[in-house]
Each structure stands twice: as C-alpha cells, then as structure tokens.
Design an enzyme around this catalytic site. Structure first.
Site, mmCIF file in Angstrom:
data_model
loop_
_atom_site.group_PDB
_atom_site.id
_atom_site.type_symbol
_atom_site.label_atom_id
_atom_site.label_comp_id
_atom_site.label_asym_id
_atom_site.label_seq_id
_atom_site.Cartn_x
_atom_site.Cartn_y
_atom_site.Cartn_z
ATOM 1 N N GLN A 150 12.956 72.414 110.589
ATOM 2 C CA GLN A 150 12.320 73.333 111.556
ATOM 3 C C GLN A 150 11.108 72.711 112.240
ATOM 4 O OE1 GLN A 150 12.247 76.831 108.571
ATOM 5 N NE2 GLN A 150 12.223 77.789 110.580
ATOM 6 N N CYS A 159 13.089 84.544 111.330
ATOM 7 C CA CYS A 159 12.938 83.096 111.190
ATOM 8 C C CYS A 159 11.883 82.615 112.171
ATOM 9 C CB CYS A 159 14.284 82.428 111.485
ATOM 10 S SG CYS A 159 14.257 80.641 111.368
ATOM 11 N N LEU A 160 11.004 81.736 111.714
ATOM 12 C CA LEU A 160 9.961 81.208 112.604
ATOM 13 C C LEU A 160 10.572 80.419 113.766
ATOM 14 C CD1 LEU A 160 7.301 80.022 109.980
ATOM 15 C CD2 LEU A 160 7.202 82.058 111.438
ATOM 16 N N HIS A 172 19.005 75.883 106.660
ATOM 17 C CA HIS A 172 18.325 75.085 107.691
ATOM 18 C C HIS A 172 18.575 73.591 107.500
ATOM 19 C CE1 HIS A 172 16.025 77.758 110.226
ATOM 20 N NE2 HIS A 172 15.470 78.384 109.211
ATOM 21 N N GLY A 178 9.121 81.002 104.182
ATOM 22 C CA GLY A 178 9.633 79.674 103.871
ATOM 23 C C GLY A 178 9.624 78.834 105.137
ATOM 24 N N HIS A 223 18.337 81.060 102.903
ATOM 25 C CA HIS A 223 17.998 80.929 104.327
ATOM 26 C C HIS A 223 17.450 79.526 104.620
ATOM 27 C CE1 HIS A 223 16.125 82.631 108.173
ATOM 28 N NE2 HIS A 223 15.571 81.442 108.058
ATOM 29 N N GLU A 224 16.506 79.063 103.792
ATOM 30 C CA GLU A 224 15.907 77.739 104.013
ATOM 31 C C GLU A 224 16.919 76.622 103.755
ATOM 32 O OE1 GLU A 224 13.195 77.510 105.577
ATOM 33 O OE2 GLU A 224 12.835 79.656 105.384
HETATM 34 CO CO CO Z 1 14.426 80.142 109.221
#
Ligand code: CO
Length: 152
Positions: A55, A93-94, A139, A50, A135-136
């Site tokens: 981000q 996480c990226l 963000h 995701g 999770h997303e």
């Molecule tokens: Co993330």
C-alpha cells in the site's frame, strides 16, 4: 535515509503488484526495522487498523496491524488455517478512501510469520483481528476488499 512513505490509492495499478518474501538476512536488517517503524507510524497517523507494504508501493510481504496489544509486524506471513465458518463484516481501506462495504471472511485463522528479531511466530486470531489480518494478507497478493464484496 528512507523517503517518507506515501499511501497509494485505487485505481493505482501498483496496488495489484504482489509482495516478495524477505530473506532471513533482510528480516533482521536495520533497513527492515526502520521500514516497519515508518509503516507503523503511518498506519497510526492515518488511523488505520492495518497497513501493508504494497500500500506504500513497496513490494514486500510485510504488513502491520494495530492489535489490542499494540502494533504487531507480520513478515513473510502465511495463513496456515482458515475456519470453514465465514462471517460478513464491514471493511474499509486506506487505499480505497470513502468506501465501506461488506466482505465475507473466515471467522478464525492461524497465521505463521516472522517478527523483526527473525523469530517465527504463530498467532491464532478470530473475528475482528482475523478479518484485519485477512484483509492485509490479501494486499500482499494485490487483492483489494472491493474485489470480494459480499452480497447484501
Ligand atoms: Co486495505
């Protein structure tokens, strides 16, 4: 022409900024379509499950998820149901490269959102998909998974 998207990483303070909702007009605009397309491409290129607008340093309530049925965009999402039951699972996480750790998430959720056509949708998700969505979603409120690590 939009600038190509770059993922910002912890501890960049902009990861703590909240996204704002898009207006109905913005949701169906060509700019949003292009942005969602770029965001999806970036997620796939980086092999993420995701990716949220926040981000890539765009403060919008938009994220994309790599679902079993393909990439799905979630615009102005709202989680409307969270199961009482939670489950621990490993996350990465990226924006937090190199760290993988356990987080407790609701096992089942229901989420209301808009797609690029401006249609309101409701999705029921469980287990892994529910985890990725939560999770997303976090963000968009400036919350990272490392803020809520579960006790081992
Ligand atoms: Co993330």
């Amino acid at each position: 022409m939009v600038k190509s998207l770059k993922i910002i990483t912890y501890p960049n303070p902009n990861l703590r900024l909240k996204g704002r909702p898009l207006t109905q007009e913005e949701i169906i605009s060509p700019e949003t379509k292009q942005f969602v397309n770029e965001l999806s491409k970036k997620m796939l290129k980086e092999d993420g499950l995701g990716l949220a607008a926040t981000q890539v340093d765009r403060q919008f309530r938009v994220f994309v998820i790599n679902t079993p049925d393909g990439v799905q965009e979630f615009i102005n999402p709202e989680i409307t149901y969270r199961s009482w039951l939670k489950e621990k699972g490993e996350e990465g996480c990226l924006s937090v490269p190199g760290i993988f750790d356990y987080v407790k998430r609701h096992r089942k959720i229901k989420i209301k959102y808009f797609n690029l056509l401006g249609e309101q949708k409701i999705l029921k998700a469980r287990k892994m998909l529910a985890r990725v969505i939560q999770h997303e979603y976090d963000h968009l409120d400036g919350i990272l998974f490392i803020d809520k690590l579960a006790k081992k």
